[in-house]
Write a protein that holds these residues in place. Sequence first.
Motif, PDB file in Angstrom:
ATOM      1  N   ILE A  57       0.849  -1.192   0.000  1.00  0.00           N
ATOM      2  CA  ILE A  57       0.000   0.000   0.000  1.00  0.00           C
ATOM      3  C   ILE A  57       0.887   1.245   0.000  1.00  0.00           C
ATOM      4  CG2 ILE A  57      -1.803   1.250   1.252  1.00  0.00           C
ATOM      5  CD1 ILE A  57      -2.596  -1.465   2.511  1.00  0.00           C
ATOM      6  N   GLU A  71      -1.419   6.312   2.197  1.00  0.00           N
ATOM      7  CA  GLU A  71      -2.746   5.732   2.062  1.00  0.00           C
ATOM      8  C   GLU A  71      -3.006   4.852   3.276  1.00  0.00           C
ATOM      9  OE1 GLU A  71      -3.736   3.831  -1.578  1.00  0.00           O
ATOM     10  OE2 GLU A  71      -2.903   5.421  -2.843  1.00  0.00           O
ATOM     11  N   LYS A  94      -8.250  -3.854   3.205  1.00  0.00           N
ATOM     12  CA  LYS A  94      -7.235  -3.790   2.156  1.00  0.00           C
ATOM     13  C   LYS A  94      -6.254  -4.951   2.274  1.00  0.00           C
ATOM     14  CE  LYS A  94      -7.211   1.261   1.565  1.00  0.00           C
ATOM     15  NZ  LYS A  94      -6.393   2.498   1.709  1.00  0.00           N
ATOM     16  N   HIS A 119      -3.539   0.473  -5.166  1.00  0.00           N
ATOM     17  CA  HIS A 119      -3.648   1.923  -5.274  1.00  0.00           C
ATOM     18  C   HIS A 119      -5.140   2.259  -5.278  1.00  0.00           C
ATOM     19  CE1 HIS A 119       0.664   2.327  -6.535  1.00  0.00           C
ATOM     20  NE2 HIS A 119       0.433   1.108  -6.989  1.00  0.00           N
ATOM     21  N   ASP A 120      -5.680   2.541  -4.085  1.00  0.00           N
ATOM     22  CA  ASP A 120      -7.112   2.772  -3.929  1.00  0.00           C
ATOM     23  C   ASP A 120      -7.858   1.533  -4.422  1.00  0.00           C
ATOM     24  OD1 ASP A 120      -9.421   4.047  -3.227  1.00  0.00           O
ATOM     25  OD2 ASP A 120      -9.481   5.379  -4.954  1.00  0.00           O
TER      26      ASP A 120
END
Length: 284
Positions: free
Chosen positions: A186, A190, A196, A220-221
């Motif tokens: 990650i 973030e 996640k 990434h998101d």
Amino acid sequence: METMDRQIEEKYEKLGGILRSMGRIVVAFSGGVDSAFLLKAALEFAGADKVLAITADSETYPEREKREAIELARELGAPHAIIHTSELNIPGYAENPTNRCYFCKNSLFDHLIPIAKERGYDCVVFGAIADDLGEHRPGLQAAHEQGVRAPLLEAGIKKSEIRHLSRKFGLRTWDKPSFACLSSRIPYGEAITAEKLSMIDRAEDFLIQLGFRQVRVRQHDNLARIEVPAAELADVLAVADTVQAKLKEIGYAYVTLDLQGYRSGSLNEVLPAEQQSVGTQAAG
């Protein structure tokens, strides 16, 4: 080749002297290439009655790695304990700063040192190696502050030498792909969440089941950026529909393949040059 082998053997003998001088040892044992080799050496030079391997089980540690650590400790004949920790409960960790690994290692040592003292062990050691000195390794700072030793680093042993000796000694980890905690997937800044980490773990586990051994899914998101060795890029494209369907099922909106291929610590590439070279843990 003979000269190189002799130099590696000399480093191994130096490692033996370091380990013998430590008395009773607690080894932070993840089951990876370096910690497995360190545990094997500790058992050889200090003796099983003076060694305890401890594995920290947490949200950032895949179940498959824990199973392998248990099997490895059993194969090596090492006394082994598993403790449960939570990086997400460490103040500052979930915000994912560039020194995230400092918080992680500091917390790990906060757990291991009291156990060592309570059970009569003299030293806590972990698997930092000589290669780490030229990389972004905040965990080394935590170890220094807490008095935790890194015998492999002290002996000047590099990853290539660990793999060479591991193969010579019959350790099945000799060619195990490099591994780092799931948080290293990650980007800094973030937030790290349990959701996640679970998505990353499931995605990487799926790719491993497809036969890709050295793999990273950088999140990434809502985008998954897959890294495999450059020579295997075409192999991923050959199963692209299958991979995309599975990762979208897991929860990703977009699935991409990094054309540069796998490289350790790729998320460190955005850091200023002075931070990338600070050897002060796992780049991933």
